[in-house]
Write a protein that holds these residues in place. Structure first.
Motif: not given
Ligand code: TYD
Length: 213
Positions: A99-106, A165-169
């Motif tokens: 979710t963090a890397y592919q969702g929010f990141g990519r 990082r924002d995604g994780y938050l």
């Protein structure tokens, strides 16, 4: 209990996982460590495709589905059987990483990602998730140490890691019951104590729930 560790690259997850493993074992608990992507013969093969720096042309959806495929195999082959036999499982990354890397990141669609998670995790949700949070600058400082080799994911730019990082938050807020955000810039032993406090609290409340009256 199923415990996952999350964070941007070089957050210090692996050190904390080893320390928690030792503490659990000292406490008489049985523990199994797994890492994502990887952890089974098939998943390790998928890992080498994912992290190979020659694969610059990998499409974002391909990347996401390969992480998910690796996860599904790991859940079925290792995690579910271990949990069923009373062994605690600690995972170095799980579906929140996607979710963090592919969702929010990519930038892939978060709702579509969640739908795939339901299949790839076989419905398994962590009991506790430790988000070891460090600033992106600290991550880049740590990776510049000469003994570090950089894989395909780590080769991305700062903006990518800021979005992660924002995604994780956001995830930590959304799933406040299982997520514990820890300041990864604190001393290693301070972090280890915070993690142990949370795990031992959860263990004793689980024991109390399972106790026969
Ligand atoms: P790894 O060397 O295991 O890094 P780390 O020690 O930081 O966990 O490489 C895994 C890389 O893959 C890492 O950059 C995070 C990334 N990743 C995703 O992009 N999505 C995922 O679902 C997972 C599990 C990992």
């Amino acid at each position: 209990m199923f415990i996952t560790f999350e964070g941007i690259d070089f957050s210090g997850k692996s050190t904390q996982i080893r320390l928690l493993e030792t503490r659990l074992r000292t406490n008489g608990e049985r523990v199994r460590l797994v890492r994502e992507p990887g952890g089974t013969e098939i998943s390790e093969k998928i890992r080498s495709i994912l992290l190979d720096r020659a694969h610059d042309a990998m499409d974002d959806v391909t990347e996401f589905l390969l992480f998910s495929a690796s996860r599904s195999q790991l859940v079925q082959e290792e995690i579910l059987p271990a949990l069923a036999s009373g062994v605690h499982v600690i995972a170095d990354r799980f579906h929140d990483s996607s979710t963090a890397y592919q969702g929010f990141g990519r930038g892939l669609d978060i709702e579509a990602i969640k739908a795939v998670h339901r299949i790839a995790t076989h419905g398994l949700v962590p009991d506790l998730t430790f988000f070891i949070d460090i600033p992106v600058d600290a991550s880049f400082e740590r990776r510049s140490k000469p003994d570090r080799t950089i894989d395909r994911m780590e080769a991305a730019d700062r903006a990518f890691f800021e979005r992660i990082r924002d995604g994780y938050l956001r995830l930590a807020e959304e799933h406040a019951f299982r997520f514990i955000r820890i300041d990864g810039m604190l001393a290693v032993d301070v972090i280890a104590d915070m993690i142990w406090t949370a795990v031992s609290n959860r263990l004793s409340s689980t024991d109390a729930t399972n106790a026969t009256p």
